[in-house]
Design a protein around this motif. Sequence first.
Motif, PDB file in Angstrom:
ATOM      1  N   ASP A  45      23.588  15.237 -24.612  1.00 30.82           N
ATOM      2  CA  ASP A  45      23.505  14.956 -26.057  1.00 30.82           C
ATOM      3  C   ASP A  45      22.076  15.035 -26.590  1.00 30.82           C
ATOM      4  O   ASP A  45      21.738  14.388 -27.580  1.00 30.82           O
ATOM      5  CB  ASP A  45      24.149  13.604 -26.396  1.00 30.82           C
ATOM      6  CG  ASP A  45      23.623  12.468 -25.511  1.00 30.82           C
ATOM      7  OD1 ASP A  45      22.755  12.738 -24.659  1.00 30.82           O
ATOM      8  OD2 ASP A  45      24.087  11.329 -25.691  1.00 30.82           O
ATOM      9  N   LYS A  48      20.648  14.563 -30.574  1.00 30.06           N
ATOM     10  CA  LYS A  48      21.604  13.795 -31.391  1.00 30.06           C
ATOM     11  C   LYS A  48      20.969  13.081 -32.572  1.00 30.06           C
ATOM     12  O   LYS A  48      21.615  12.883 -33.590  1.00 30.06           O
ATOM     13  CB  LYS A  48      22.379  12.794 -30.523  1.00 30.06           C
ATOM     14  CG  LYS A  48      21.513  11.742 -29.837  1.00 30.06           C
ATOM     15  CD  LYS A  48      22.369  10.867 -28.933  1.00 30.06           C
ATOM     16  CE  LYS A  48      21.496   9.992 -28.041  1.00 30.06           C
ATOM     17  NZ  LYS A  48      22.297   9.154 -27.149  1.00 30.06           N
ATOM     18  N   HIS A  51      20.245  15.765 -35.173  1.00 32.60           N
ATOM     19  CA  HIS A  51      21.451  16.588 -35.368  1.00 32.60           C
ATOM     20  C   HIS A  51      21.168  18.068 -35.197  1.00 32.60           C
ATOM     21  O   HIS A  51      21.511  18.892 -36.026  1.00 32.60           O
ATOM     22  CB  HIS A  51      22.069  16.326 -36.760  1.00 32.60           C
ATOM     23  CG  HIS A  51      22.306  14.875 -37.021  1.00 32.60           C
ATOM     24  ND1 HIS A  51      23.260  14.152 -36.346  1.00 32.60           N
ATOM     25  CD2 HIS A  51      21.695  14.006 -37.861  1.00 32.60           C
ATOM     26  CE1 HIS A  51      23.224  12.894 -36.768  1.00 32.60           C
ATOM     27  NE2 HIS A  51      22.274  12.780 -37.675  1.00 32.60           N
ATOM     28  N   ARG A  52      20.496  18.377 -34.108  1.00 34.85           N
ATOM     29  CA  ARG A  52      20.259  19.787 -33.805  1.00 34.85           C
ATOM     30  C   ARG A  52      20.813  20.067 -32.425  1.00 34.85           C
ATOM     31  O   ARG A  52      20.747  19.205 -31.544  1.00 34.85           O
ATOM     32  CB  ARG A  52      18.754  20.091 -33.743  1.00 34.85           C
ATOM     33  CG  ARG A  52      18.022  19.799 -34.992  1.00 34.85           C
ATOM     34  CD  ARG A  52      16.612  20.286 -34.786  1.00 34.85           C
ATOM     35  NE  ARG A  52      15.691  19.548 -35.644  1.00 34.85           N
ATOM     36  CZ  ARG A  52      14.471  19.985 -35.924  1.00 34.85           C
ATOM     37  NH1 ARG A  52      14.040  21.106 -35.405  1.00 34.85           N
ATOM     38  NH2 ARG A  52      13.685  19.291 -36.704  1.00 34.85           N
ATOM     39  N   SER A  53      21.325  21.258 -32.251  1.00 36.78           N
ATOM     40  CA  SER A  53      21.775  21.654 -30.923  1.00 36.78           C
ATOM     41  C   SER A  53      20.644  22.429 -30.258  1.00 36.78           C
ATOM     42  O   SER A  53      19.766  22.973 -30.924  1.00 36.78           O
ATOM     43  CB  SER A  53      23.010  22.538 -31.027  1.00 36.78           C
ATOM     44  OG  SER A  53      22.655  23.759 -31.637  1.00 36.78           O
ATOM     45  N   GLU A 130      13.264  11.918 -30.998  1.00 33.57           N
ATOM     46  CA  GLU A 130      14.295  12.585 -30.189  1.00 33.57           C
ATOM     47  C   GLU A 130      13.912  12.511 -28.710  1.00 33.57           C
ATOM     48  O   GLU A 130      14.744  12.202 -27.845  1.00 33.57           O
ATOM     49  CB  GLU A 130      14.390  14.052 -30.627  1.00 33.57           C
ATOM     50  CG  GLU A 130      15.619  14.762 -30.148  1.00 33.57           C
ATOM     51  CD  GLU A 130      16.859  14.331 -30.919  1.00 33.57           C
ATOM     52  OE1 GLU A 130      17.677  13.617 -30.304  1.00 33.57           O
ATOM     53  OE2 GLU A 130      17.014  14.687 -32.099  1.00 33.57           O
TER      54      GLU A 130
END
Length: 350
Positions: A45, A48, A51-53, A130
């Motif tokens: 994850d 997360k 909110h970026r992959s 992050e």
Amino acid sequence: MKPDITPYATEEIPKMLEVIAGLVNKGHAYPAGGSVYFRVNSMSDYGKLSHRSLDSMMAGARIEPGEEKEHPMDFALWKAAKPGEPSWDSPWGKGRPGWHIECSAMSLRYLGEQIDIHGGGQDLIFPHHENEIAQSECFTGKKPFVKYWMHNGMLQLGNEKMSKSLGNLVTIRQVLERHTGDAVRLFILGSHYRSPLTYSEETLSAAESGAERLRQVAGIIPNGQASAAIDVEAYRTRFQEAMDDDFNTSQAISAVFDLARDINRERDAGHDISTAKALFTELTGILGLTLKAPESGTTDAAPFIELLIATRKNLRLVKQFQLADEIRNKLAELGVTLEDMPQGTSWKKK
Ligand SMILES: [Zn+2]
């Protein structure tokens, strides 16, 4: 308020090395060329918070020359020493910690494996926060590392973010030379903490007159008879609902100002406002407002200077001129000059 603990990154190197070694042991990190990198592919994850992959982050990402990374998004936990830079010993050779690891290490050491609230500017969400999550959760195995992230909007001067590098900085010390702490609090709480805040002399002055209005209410001594027509519980609910809405302080403040207006009106009508005043004191206290009279420099010290002048006069009457002069000279050193006139001694402050 002063913090309970003031850790220094340079004094926390052992804890950082412990976390890095733990991440290497668990396969979440790997040494390469004297540095140690976090393996982003080892965390399902990762991304997360922002909110970026990993796929979307890959666009534009590249491995810089000299970096021996497996993946372009892998980030340094430990950086091999470069000539001329400060460095510390580590199992991977001399080097220095990466940017993010100090926060995970200090937070783990002083606050434990999981924390309730982590604050910071919005510009720190990625990569800094992050990566703090990645390091801490992979090291402890406990999720979430942080229950609530509170990211504040940037403080702006005109259209630009205030920053040291841009040089468009106004320090809190400079602001406090011209405005009271309560004015600064009202200015900051006047907009939602996630929104950007624009500093200007005009907004600060407006906040100052707001603070003055509240100070006047704080100074009211209730002495009315018939009870005031103020729905105190409705004000409490309004304030609470605003604060429960992700700390909507501007709404909470407008409730306080409306309450202040009601108190003034009911006091003028000769009504007993003591219950409303008690709520006013409670709510302004929650917002951290002191509502103390601004320090004018002379008012605070005045009674003590008068006392010294009276003492000096008495010393002169009993011919203790040396002591009397000492008082005068010491006051002069503090910036207070005495002037003897036929009708008595006056003083002024530099
Ligand atoms: Zn940090």
